[in-house]
Design an enzyme around this catalytic site. Sequence first.
Site, mmCIF file in Angstrom:
data_model
loop_
_atom_site.group_PDB
_atom_site.id
_atom_site.type_symbol
_atom_site.label_atom_id
_atom_site.label_comp_id
_atom_site.label_asym_id
_atom_site.label_seq_id
_atom_site.Cartn_x
_atom_site.Cartn_y
_atom_site.Cartn_z
ATOM 1 N N ASP A 11 137.121 25.382 57.332
ATOM 2 C CA ASP A 11 135.833 25.990 57.623
ATOM 3 C C ASP A 11 135.626 25.966 59.125
ATOM 4 O OD1 ASP A 11 133.269 27.138 56.943
ATOM 5 O OD2 ASP A 11 132.370 25.228 57.490
ATOM 6 N N CYS A 74 134.862 29.278 53.908
ATOM 7 C CA CYS A 74 133.977 29.841 54.918
ATOM 8 C C CYS A 74 133.820 31.318 54.600
ATOM 9 C CB CYS A 74 134.588 29.646 56.310
ATOM 10 S SG CYS A 74 133.714 30.468 57.659
ATOM 11 N N GLU A 159 123.324 22.574 61.239
ATOM 12 C CA GLU A 159 124.312 21.842 62.036
ATOM 13 C C GLU A 159 123.649 20.874 63.023
ATOM 14 O OE1 GLU A 159 127.952 23.243 63.178
ATOM 15 O OE2 GLU A 159 128.297 23.763 61.076
ATOM 16 N N CYS A 193 126.941 31.488 52.197
ATOM 17 C CA CYS A 193 127.377 30.643 53.306
ATOM 18 C C CYS A 193 127.416 29.230 52.767
ATOM 19 C CB CYS A 193 126.416 30.743 54.490
ATOM 20 S SG CYS A 193 126.810 29.593 55.838
ATOM 21 N N HIS A 195 127.057 26.484 54.166
ATOM 22 C CA HIS A 195 126.024 25.584 54.702
ATOM 23 C C HIS A 195 124.748 25.612 53.864
ATOM 24 C CE1 HIS A 195 128.491 25.721 58.333
ATOM 25 N NE2 HIS A 195 127.712 24.822 58.905
#
Length: 276
Positions: A11, A74, A159, A193, A195
């Site tokens: 990723d 990813c 992040e 995504c 995340h």
Amino acid sequence: MINKKSIGIFDSGYGGLTVFGSIADQLPDYNYIYFGDNARAPYGDHSYETIYQYTLECVEWLFAQGCPLVILACNTASAKALRTIQQKVLPFKYPGYRVLGVIRPTAEVIGSYTVSDTIGVMGTRGTVNSESYLLEIHHLYPEIKVIQQSCPMWVPLIENNEHVNEGADYFVRKYIDNLLEQSPDIDAILLACTHYPLLIPKIAAYLPEGIQLVAQGEIVAGSLKKYLANHPEIESQLGKEGKMQFYTSGDDQDFNKHASIFFPKEVVSTHVDLKV
């Protein structure tokens, strides 16, 4: 001799750890090497050429570590680099190696999540602009209407561990409202995504009743399980000592700290220098 080859998981940063967690849960016996290209993350706003070059470098690094199979955990890399790597690199430079992504497995099952035949896709600019989900879903389910919404602030918030704070709510609600304003018929939203599962509690708080959220971890893990069962020529190469190794192109201590947000086990990573 025990063959100790590993499944590589790549990723651009931390998000792939959400997919890795599901894979390790469903396939705990295999050896894994995770690589996060944190020094060059996020990938979402880069050009096709840049994302392709970065992804290829990371894939080749995983090949060099003894990974005959690499999962691009990813969406941006899967959207902008996977097909070129599969068609123009592997057959000529790495015959016998395999690279898989997260878009196709998700598209294959998305039809089971909608009754209205209208789904929303929320992803990075790179994923949305590639129209990869539009193409894949239309190919498999031509009757399904796909409404897309890019969410450029979500990855930076996550992040930087700001997604748990109240300030993140503005951007969560903004992108959800932008998506739902495009169609009243959306009854499922794909988080395109890796995340984004960390935002599920906030996303759910702003969704009307009856809209289902779809995360990719379990879907990709289940697809990989089937793939290995159907491809003994790959599966037979893989070591089964249950080992996990973590590498990052960024700061390893920072990676370890942030990884705990995404992955259910303690992470101890090693820094790797890549050509930048």
